[in-house]
Design a protein around this motif. Structure first.
Motif, PDB file in Angstrom:
ATOM      1  N   GLN A 110       0.797  -1.231   0.000  1.00  0.00           N
ATOM      2  CA  GLN A 110       0.000   0.000   0.000  1.00  0.00           C
ATOM      3  C   GLN A 110       0.828   1.279   0.000  1.00  0.00           C
ATOM      4  N   SER A 111       2.140   1.152  -0.048  1.00  0.00           N
ATOM      5  CA  SER A 111       2.970   2.345  -0.189  1.00  0.00           C
ATOM      6  C   SER A 111       2.582   3.094  -1.463  1.00  0.00           C
ATOM      7  N   TYR A 112       2.291   4.381  -1.320  1.00  0.00           N
ATOM      8  CA  TYR A 112       1.986   5.263  -2.447  1.00  0.00           C
ATOM      9  C   TYR A 112       0.747   4.826  -3.243  1.00  0.00           C
ATOM     10  N   SER A 113      -0.081   3.989  -2.657  1.00  0.00           N
ATOM     11  CA  SER A 113      -1.282   3.536  -3.363  1.00  0.00           C
ATOM     12  C   SER A 113      -2.243   4.700  -3.579  1.00  0.00           C
ATOM     13  N   ILE A 114      -2.895   4.711  -4.737  1.00  0.00           N
ATOM     14  CA  ILE A 114      -3.911   5.737  -5.008  1.00  0.00           C
ATOM     15  C   ILE A 114      -5.324   5.154  -4.934  1.00  0.00           C
ATOM     16  N   GLN A 115      -5.437   3.890  -4.555  1.00  0.00           N
ATOM     17  CA  GLN A 115      -6.755   3.247  -4.567  1.00  0.00           C
ATOM     18  C   GLN A 115      -7.726   3.870  -3.572  1.00  0.00           C
ATOM     19  N   GLY A 116      -7.201   4.451  -2.485  1.00  0.00           N
ATOM     20  CA  GLY A 116      -8.081   4.998  -1.470  1.00  0.00           C
ATOM     21  C   GLY A 116      -8.273   6.506  -1.552  1.00  0.00           C
ATOM     22  N   LYS A 117      -7.696   7.127  -2.585  1.00  0.00           N
ATOM     23  CA  LYS A 117      -7.788   8.581  -2.722  1.00  0.00           C
ATOM     24  C   LYS A 117      -9.009   8.956  -3.547  1.00  0.00           C
ATOM     25  N   THR A 118      -9.945   9.607  -2.926  1.00  0.00           N
ATOM     26  CA  THR A 118     -11.210   9.906  -3.606  1.00  0.00           C
ATOM     27  C   THR A 118     -11.083  10.977  -4.679  1.00  0.00           C
ATOM     28  N   ASP A 119     -10.014  11.779  -4.601  1.00  0.00           N
ATOM     29  CA  ASP A 119      -9.850  12.866  -5.581  1.00  0.00           C
ATOM     30  C   ASP A 119      -8.788  12.542  -6.633  1.00  0.00           C
ATOM     31  N   GLN A 120      -8.338  11.283  -6.692  1.00  0.00           N
ATOM     32  CA  GLN A 120      -7.286  10.884  -7.617  1.00  0.00           C
ATOM     33  C   GLN A 120      -7.830   9.905  -8.655  1.00  0.00           C
ATOM     34  N   PRO A 121      -7.883  10.293  -9.935  1.00  0.00           N
ATOM     35  CA  PRO A 121      -8.322   9.335 -10.958  1.00  0.00           C
ATOM     36  C   PRO A 121      -7.447   8.080 -10.932  1.00  0.00           C
ATOM     37  N   VAL A 122      -8.093   6.911 -10.955  1.00  0.00           N
ATOM     38  CA  VAL A 122      -7.339   5.664 -10.827  1.00  0.00           C
ATOM     39  C   VAL A 122      -6.475   5.393 -12.051  1.00  0.00           C
ATOM     40  N   TRP A 123      -6.826   6.029 -13.170  1.00  0.00           N
ATOM     41  CA  TRP A 123      -6.059   5.813 -14.397  1.00  0.00           C
ATOM     42  C   TRP A 123      -4.869   6.751 -14.523  1.00  0.00           C
ATOM     43  N   GLU A 124      -4.686   7.639 -13.553  1.00  0.00           N
ATOM     44  CA  GLU A 124      -3.610   8.627 -13.644  1.00  0.00           C
ATOM     45  C   GLU A 124      -2.776   8.633 -12.359  1.00  0.00           C
ATOM     46  N   GLY A 125      -1.490   8.843 -12.516  1.00  0.00           N
ATOM     47  CA  GLY A 125      -0.639   9.089 -11.357  1.00  0.00           C
ATOM     48  C   GLY A 125      -0.284   7.880 -10.523  1.00  0.00           C
ATOM     49  N   LYS A 126      -0.421   6.683 -11.080  1.00  0.00           N
ATOM     50  CA  LYS A 126      -0.029   5.494 -10.323  1.00  0.00           C
ATOM     51  C   LYS A 126       1.477   5.482 -10.096  1.00  0.00           C
ATOM     52  N   TYR A 127       1.889   5.146  -8.896  1.00  0.00           N
ATOM     53  CA  TYR A 127       3.314   5.142  -8.558  1.00  0.00           C
ATOM     54  C   TYR A 127       4.027   3.992  -9.268  1.00  0.00           C
ATOM     55  N   VAL A 128       5.215   4.284  -9.784  1.00  0.00           N
ATOM     56  CA  VAL A 128       6.037   3.277 -10.459  1.00  0.00           C
ATOM     57  C   VAL A 128       7.331   3.102  -9.670  1.00  0.00           C
ATOM     58  N   MET A 129       7.616   1.887  -9.263  1.00  0.00           N
ATOM     59  CA  MET A 129       8.796   1.622  -8.437  1.00  0.00           C
ATOM     60  C   MET A 129      10.085   1.670  -9.243  1.00  0.00           C
ATOM     61  N   ASN A 130      11.159   2.097  -8.570  1.00  0.00           N
ATOM     62  CA  ASN A 130      12.487   1.984  -9.157  1.00  0.00           C
ATOM     63  C   ASN A 130      13.103   0.631  -8.753  1.00  0.00           C
ATOM     64  N   ASP A 131      14.302   0.347  -9.268  1.00  0.00           N
ATOM     65  CA  ASP A 131      14.919  -0.963  -9.025  1.00  0.00           C
ATOM     66  C   ASP A 131      15.145  -1.225  -7.535  1.00  0.00           C
ATOM     67  N   GLU A 132      15.544  -0.197  -6.811  1.00  0.00           N
ATOM     68  CA  GLU A 132      15.791  -0.374  -5.383  1.00  0.00           C
ATOM     69  C   GLU A 132      14.491  -0.721  -4.654  1.00  0.00           C
ATOM     70  N   GLU A 133      13.410  -0.072  -5.046  1.00  0.00           N
ATOM     71  CA  GLU A 133      12.118  -0.344  -4.407  1.00  0.00           C
ATOM     72  C   GLU A 133      11.602  -1.740  -4.759  1.00  0.00           C
ATOM     73  N   TRP A 134      11.840  -2.166  -5.977  1.00  0.00           N
ATOM     74  CA  TRP A 134      11.470  -3.531  -6.347  1.00  0.00           C
ATOM     75  C   TRP A 134      12.165  -4.544  -5.436  1.00  0.00           C
ATOM     76  N   LYS A 135      13.435  -4.293  -5.162  1.00  0.00           N
ATOM     77  CA  LYS A 135      14.180  -5.223  -4.311  1.00  0.00           C
ATOM     78  C   LYS A 135      13.684  -5.163  -2.870  1.00  0.00           C
ATOM     79  N   LEU A 136      13.378  -3.953  -2.393  1.00  0.00           N
ATOM     80  CA  LEU A 136      12.824  -3.821  -1.043  1.00  0.00           C
ATOM     81  C   LEU A 136      11.511  -4.599  -0.918  1.00  0.00           C
ATOM     82  N   LEU A 137      10.668  -4.455  -1.922  1.00  0.00           N
ATOM     83  CA  LEU A 137       9.369  -5.121  -1.881  1.00  0.00           C
ATOM     84  C   LEU A 137       9.524  -6.634  -1.898  1.00  0.00           C
ATOM     85  N   THR A 138      10.249  -7.140  -2.865  1.00  0.00           N
ATOM     86  CA  THR A 138      10.311  -8.591  -3.018  1.00  0.00           C
ATOM     87  C   THR A 138      11.136  -9.260  -1.922  1.00  0.00           C
TER      88      THR A 138
END
Length: 298
Positions: A110-138
């Protein structure tokens, strides 16, 4: 047809009460929810916000209705907070689920998720992870997966609209990076379809690594409106993007065939958040139950 000895049928309480938008179904009680689940013929349930947090209270209430807890949503914050914070909450969640007899926990980053933001279009502004974040997540999920495995449980990861793992490319990269012995996939037909991804294609590719299934349908017309009118994810829920299997535009027959061919074992869970004032939860639960029985024999 699906093997009744291996596949169990559950339903999520989000059709009765939406934890993200408490006004949706705010009048529906826990007791009504689980009673109607049982009446509609379901034997499994995920955990909702109105469910008693004490297993000593929750378990008897479910036992008398013939319902078993099969999963609970867990929010991880592995790329934005110290790992230890997520681990501490994960330990509590898995201990609760194990006491309830559940074998699966469904994790969503749920880091940087926009799913719960009522004023944020779901088709715009989705967070994209960098390589370091991918490694942190996995790496973090592999550690959590080991904790779950040591407790006799399975960590399944929920790809989800508005989160860092939404697109087909993100799902592929995720599955390539996690340890297949520790982290499994929670397959969700609705979130794939909403994102414009063929659910049949994804399931066929990863069915051997799927340990929990969400049966969620979509209304294509509403998905198109959500894009055109720049709806938030929650606005889409309110307007009826999602519905139960057999009521929308997802073709479930190939999905059931793939699960059957792979000898899938576990729960398939109807999860279709709608406004209960527009879509009576019990009526839609019955509709889903009838459709699934006709298509799978469950």
């Amino acid at each position: 047809m699906l093997d009744k000895n291996k596949v169990k049928l559950g339903i999520a309480p989000i059709a009765w009460t939406n934890d993200d938008m408490p006004d949706l179904g705010g009048e529906n009680t826990f007791e009504q929810c689980v009673s109607e689940m049982a009446l509609a013929g379901f034997t499994g349930s995920e955990v909702g916000g109105k469910y008693p947090a004490d297993p000593a209270v929750l378990k008897p209430a479910l036992d008398i209705r013939g319902i078993q807890i099969c999963n609970q949503w867990f929010s991880s914050f592995l790329i934005s907070r110290p790992y230890e914070e997520t681990e501490a909450e994960f330990e509590k969640a898995t201990d609760f689920l194990r006491e309830m007899g559940a074998k699966v926990i469904g994790v969503s980053e749920q880091s940087y998720s926009i799913q719960g933001k009522t004023d944020q279009p779901v088709w715009e502004g989705k967070y994209v992870m960098n390589d370091e974040e991918w490694k942190l997540l996995t790496d973090g999920l592999n550690r959590l997966g080991k904790i779950a495995k040591d407790k006799g449980m399975t960590l399944t990861f929920h790809h989800h609209m508005g989160t860092v793992v939404q697109t087909e490319e993100e799902i592929d990269r995720f599955m390539d990076m996690v340890d297949p012995e520790l982290v499994y996939l929670l397959f969700d037909s609705g979130h794939l379809s909403f994102a414009g991804i063929d659910p049949e294609k994804v399931l066929r590719r990863y069915v051997g690594r799927v340990r929990h299934v969400h049966l969620k349908d979509i209304r294509k017309e509403m998905v198109e409106r959500s894009r055109r009118e720049r709806w938030s994810f929650l606005k889409g829920v309110r307007e009826g993007v999602f519905t139960v299997p057999g009521d929308g535009d997802v073709d479930f027959e190939p999905i059931f065939e793939i699960l059957n061919e792979a000898c899938y074992e576990g729960y398939v869970v109807v999860e279709a958040e709608q406004d209960p004032a527009k879509a009576n939860p019990y009526a839609y639960a019955l509709k889903a139950r009838k459709y699934i029985a006709e298509k799978t024999g469950l």
